[in-house]
Design a protein around this motif. Structure first.
Motif, PDB file in Angstrom:
ATOM      1  N   LYS A   1       0.958  -1.184  -0.183  1.00 34.16           N
ATOM      2  CA  LYS A   1       0.063  -0.195   0.008  1.00 34.16           C
ATOM      3  C   LYS A   1       0.946   1.264   0.142  1.00 34.16           C
ATOM      4  O   LYS A   1       0.362   2.353  -0.103  1.00 34.16           O
ATOM      5  N   GLU A   2       2.070   1.357  -0.185  1.00 32.03           N
ATOM      6  CA  GLU A   2       3.019   2.171  -0.329  1.00 32.03           C
ATOM      7  C   GLU A   2       2.867   2.810  -1.706  1.00 32.03           C
ATOM      8  O   GLU A   2       3.502   3.931  -1.793  1.00 32.03           O
ATOM      9  N   TYR A   3       2.130   1.939  -2.518  1.00 37.62           N
ATOM     10  CA  TYR A   3       2.207   2.407  -3.797  1.00 37.62           C
ATOM     11  C   TYR A   3       0.811   2.535  -4.516  1.00 37.62           C
ATOM     12  O   TYR A   3      -0.121   1.641  -3.756  1.00 37.62           O
ATOM     13  N   PRO A   4       0.443   3.207  -5.428  1.00 35.33           N
ATOM     14  CA  PRO A   4      -0.775   3.372  -5.871  1.00 35.33           C
ATOM     15  C   PRO A   4      -1.160   1.951  -6.461  1.00 35.33           C
ATOM     16  O   PRO A   4      -0.376   1.012  -6.583  1.00 35.33           O
TER      17      PRO A   4
ATOM     18  N   GLU B   1      -3.086 -11.873   3.479  1.00 41.08           N
ATOM     19  CA  GLU B   1      -4.221 -10.600   3.482  1.00 41.08           C
ATOM     20  C   GLU B   1      -3.849 -10.397   5.078  1.00 41.08           C
ATOM     21  O   GLU B   1      -4.676 -10.390   5.924  1.00 41.08           O
ATOM     22  N   TYR B   2      -2.686  -9.397   5.098  1.00 40.84           N
ATOM     23  CA  TYR B   2      -2.433  -9.083   6.359  1.00 40.84           C
ATOM     24  C   TYR B   2      -2.120  -7.385   6.281  1.00 40.84           C
ATOM     25  O   TYR B   2      -1.833  -6.888   5.244  1.00 40.84           O
ATOM     26  N   MET B   3      -1.934  -6.741   7.411  1.00 41.14           N
ATOM     27  CA  MET B   3      -1.342  -5.443   7.452  1.00 41.14           C
ATOM     28  C   MET B   3       0.000  -5.507   7.935  1.00 41.14           C
ATOM     29  O   MET B   3       0.341  -5.767   9.036  1.00 41.14           O
ATOM     30  N   PRO B   4       1.106  -5.054   7.099  1.00 40.83           N
ATOM     31  CA  PRO B   4       2.314  -5.230   7.218  1.00 40.83           C
ATOM     32  C   PRO B   4       2.692  -3.987   8.342  1.00 40.83           C
ATOM     33  O   PRO B   4       1.947  -3.050   8.522  1.00 40.83           O
ATOM     34  N   LYS B   5       3.433  -4.671   9.177  1.00 40.55           N
ATOM     35  CA  LYS B   5       3.895  -3.669  10.466  1.00 40.55           C
ATOM     36  C   LYS B   5       4.707  -2.177   9.900  1.00 40.55           C
ATOM     37  O   LYS B   5       4.682  -1.507  10.538  1.00 40.55           O
ATOM     38  N   ALA B   6       5.312  -2.723   8.836  1.00 38.89           N
ATOM     39  CA  ALA B   6       6.005  -1.419   8.132  1.00 38.89           C
ATOM     40  C   ALA B   6       5.838  -1.397   6.736  1.00 38.89           C
ATOM     41  O   ALA B   6       4.790  -1.919   6.241  1.00 38.89           O
ATOM     42  N   ARG B   7       7.049  -1.309   5.918  1.00 36.12           N
ATOM     43  CA  ARG B   7       6.977  -1.567   4.273  1.00 36.12           C
ATOM     44  C   ARG B   7       6.700  -2.965   4.186  1.00 36.12           C
ATOM     45  O   ARG B   7       7.145  -3.842   4.790  1.00 36.12           O
ATOM     46  N   THR B   8       5.895  -3.170   3.138  1.00 33.48           N
ATOM     47  CA  THR B   8       5.632  -4.631   2.739  1.00 33.48           C
ATOM     48  C   THR B   8       6.970  -5.570   2.545  1.00 33.48           C
ATOM     49  O   THR B   8       6.920  -6.606   3.028  1.00 33.48           O
TER      50      THR B   8
END
Length: 254
Positions: A13-16, A234-241
């Motif tokens: 999600k760091e990217y479009p 399908e998880y929420m990365p703690k930092a950058r993926t």
């Protein structure tokens, strides 16, 4: 050995969105899923996947996305017409992308009328899309209060009632842990109904490396069951993926 796909609604999600496909490929994924891709032209999404040699594992119904809207209508009695209209739109999108599965979201509803509506809508959808694999997914009530399908036994009851060959269970190990308290035991019990798997650590829904779920053992049991489908991260990365993909790289190295 598990086959892992990247859920691009959660990862990179760091990217479009349209840039996430290339990032996933660069990290070694060969398949992706996008929960609600409808804000992007299907032709553009399809071209990105074709250029990169990626498979689309799954998309969700209904379009367009969560923003300001309800999370599904399949079990909501007064929205039966809208469900069917949105399903047809999502089906066209899924067919254009060559999606393997389409997850039908139940929405917020309770009671007998909701149960009857849900079963009726799923039976209709299975007949409307006989060549596409459709899934339903129990979602825990902490993350989504009031969601109709919040229990695995209820999901099996519905699947048995509909009895459609193209309708099956979407097993999210994170939700299984929260709902049942034992994701591994839930897998053992419900595996015969499963046609798609998603993973995340529990209880915080981060990388599948720490927490309440023994994922090495879970993957072993999945392999033993004969499951050959995809397992989507399908998880929420703690930092950058990229910084949290050691678990995935370890499996690739094997």
């Amino acid at each position: 050995m598990p086959r892992f796909a990247a859920n691009l609604s959660f990862l990179f999600k760091e990217y479009p969105l349209l840039e996430r496909f290339a990032e996933a490929k660069a990290c070694g994924f060969t398949a992706v899923e996008v929960l609600f891709p409808y804000d992007e032209p299907a032709s553009e999404v399809a071209q990105r996947m074709a250029d990169l040699g990626l498979d689309m594992v799954l998309i969700n119904v209904p379009p367009p996305n969560y923003t300001g809207g309800q999370r599904g209508f399949a079990a909501v009695p007064e929205l039966e017409e809208r469900f069917r209209r949105d399903f047809k739109r999502a089906l066209r999108y899924a067919q254009f992308l060559g999606a393997q599965h389409m997850h039908i979201m139940a929405g917020k509803a309770k009671g007998e009328a909701a149960h009857e509506t849900y079963t009726r809508n799923l039976a209709w959808a299975a007949k409307e899309a006989p060549e596409l694999s459709l899934t339903i997914e129990p979602i825990n009530g902490q993350d989504m209060p009031g969601y109709f399908l919040d229990d695995f036994d209820l999901a099996v009851e519905v699947l048995d009632a509909v009895n459609a060959p193209n309708l099956g269970l979407q097993f999210d190990a994170y939700h299984a842990q929260i709902i049942t308290g034992d994701a591994l035991a839930a897998w053992t019990r419900y595996a015969p109904y499963v046609r798609h798997i998603q993973i995340a650590g529990a209880p915080e829904r981060h990388e599948p490396v720490q927490g309440l779920i023994d994922y090495p053992e879970f993957f072993r049991r999945v392999d033993e069951s004969g499951y050959t489908g995809w397992i989507s991260a399908e998880y929420m990365p703690k930092a950058r993926t990229k910084d949290g993909l050691d678990w995935f790289n370890d499996f690739r190295a094997r």
